[in-house]
Motif scaffolding. Structure first.
Motif: not given
Lengths: 222, 259
Positions: A120, A123-129, A133, A137-138, A141
């Motif tokens: 998780q 995946a968040a890093y690869t969308v640029g977060m 963040l 956001r990930i 939650p």
């Protein structure tokens, strides 16, 4: 049950209910709300803070979990005045209870954050977060969903632990029971009544917990 | 079906990538050049380092040495410590599809797809949603935008994973064994989408065990073993006449697993 006892039960019904509604329940709710905020901060400090901050967070958790709540209450209410800090019973109770619950809740939140799969984060890093963040956001939650059952247990314990604040003069339900008991001499009746009140409140909370869990369980990563 | 123009601009250039985990050298010196529109298939036994190469290209691993350049203006030299912000810049250029899809379970399909564009790239929400819907429609998931990932089949989840990557409009698409975790009957739908992307001209690096895919879709096949590139070439030559014994053995094991 003798007619006299029955009269006493009826007589004590409202004072105990009032103690529950204006003492026990608000005390538990306010302390829990404060504790959750503090616990989130402590958990983040423990996981991501600079070394000295991590160390402080660990020390805090260790001290809180390693000392009895009753001692913590007494230090705040009876101990602090001797170094010139005088706090009323109610705020003393809120301070001690929330510091106490936060120590346990911080560990629950830390474990929940760590239970979110590493994929998780990636995946968040690869969308640029960035890390902040990603947490916001990930990860958090999802961690919230994981931590609901253990945090609910902490809350139920807290509700029962508010009875200890009667010893620092907070007028909550158990204090009301003690007063009626002392005046009437019917200790058994009043303390069994108090037990029933706590039990009913905790039954309601358990029911709420199960409903919340089924609602949250739907979208958790495995 | 080689369709790459040898004069096409270089999208990715990695040279001399090295990486160790403790005493284990997983990458010894890896060179990789990918031109615009090219599909490169990275194959090799498990532990050969192919996934580490891919993860380095996206900044998920930090190589101990070597350089990675993406496009004309981003070049990182890992022989010196590279600041995190520079490594993160790789993620603005490429997007990754994972073996285990790693979709965000608490978000719907549509929310998964628009998360990067809206939160990171600051694309207006209406625009991001419209683009996400168009992409979902292209992979046959138009009717799934409001469901959560766990309500989808493995193949559908992976197609959403691909759409999430596409929505970032990367210069380079990275696939890390995208079909390895799928039931066999679901592999085709994912490979089909990837094949379609290749024909649309996306630049892709694909770590895979699907030799047929490599053969049909890749422009270049790169075979890794023990942290080095043993052999590389156009699929026709690579599969029919591998030059190295290790390549032959590997292909043989995959094509005739029972010997």
């Amino acid at each position: 049950m003798t007619p006299d006892t029955w009269d006493l039960v009826q007589e004590a019904f409202w004072p105990l209910l009032r103690g529950t509604l204006v003492g026990t329940i608000p005390l538990a709710l306010i302390s829990m709300a404060l504790a959750l905020n503090l616990a989130l901060g402590v958990a983040m400090a423990r996981l991501y803070g600079p070394r000295p901050v991590q160390w402080l967070a660990r020390a805090y958790v260790s001290i809180i979990r390693g000392t009895p709540l009753l001692v913590q209450l007494f230090i705040v209410f009876y101990g602090l005045p001797s170094i010139g800090i005088r706090i009323d019973p109610w705020p003393s109770a809120v301070i001690a209870l929330s510091l106490n619950v936060a120590g346990y809740a911080a560990e629950i939140i830390r474990a929940a954050v760590q239970s979110v799969p590493k994929g998780q984060w990636e995946a968040a890093y690869t969308v640029g977060m960035n890390r902040r963040l990603t947490l916001q956001r990930i990860i958090l939650p999802q961690a919230v969903r994981v931590s609901v059952p253990p945090l609910s247990n902490s809350f139920i314990s807290l509700v029962k632990d508010t009875s200890l604040t009667s010893l620092i003069l907070v007028t909550e339900m158990f204090r009301e029971a003690q007063e009626v008991a002392a005046a009437s001499g019917e200790f058994m009746t009043l303390y069994v009544m108090a037990a029933v009140y706590y039990w009913v409140v905790c039954l309601a909370l358990s029911a709420g917990q199960s409903r919340l869990e089924t609602r949250l369980e739907r979208h958790v990563a495995h | 079906m080689s369709h790459t123009d040898p004069s096409a601009p270089v999208v990715l250039q990695a040279t001399g990538l090295r990486k160790s985990f403790g005493d284990l050298e997983v990458l010894r010196s890896i060179d990789l050049t990918v031109r615009k529109g090219e599909v490169v298939a990275l194959i090799g036994p498990s532990g050969s380092g192919k996934t580490t190469v891919l993860r380095s290209l996206n900044g998920l691993e930090v190589p101990d040495g070597g350089t990675i350049a993406v496009g004309e203006d981003l070049e990182l030299d890992f022989s010196h410590p590279v600041a995190d912000v520079h490594r993160y810049a790789l993620r603005d250029r490429s997007a990754m599809v994972f073996q285990a899809h790693n979709l965000f379970p608490h978000k719907t399909v549509l929310q998964n797809v628009v998360e990067g564009p809206t939160v990171v790239q600051k694309v207006p929400r209406d625009q991001a949603v419209a683009e996400a819907r168009a992409l979902l429609e292209r992979v046959g998931l138009a009717d799934k935008e409001d469901v959560h990932p766990h309500q989808l089949s493995g193949g559908q989840q992976q197609r959403v994973g691909i759409v999430r990557a596409l929505a970032l409009k990367p210069e380079l698409l990275l696939f890390d064994e995208p079909t390895s975790a799928l039931d066999p009957e679901l592999v085709g739908e994912v490979l089909g989408v990837m094949k379609q992307l290749a024909t649309e001209g996306w630049t892709m690096v694909v770590v895979t065990h699907e030799l047929q895919f490599a053969r049909q879709v890749a422009d270049e096949v790169v075979f890794m073993d023990g942290g080095v590139i043993v052999e590389r070439g156009a699929p026709a030559a690579f599969f029919t006449a591998p030059a190295h014994e290790r390549t032959r053995q590997f292909l043989d094991r995959l094509l005739n697993p029972l010997g």
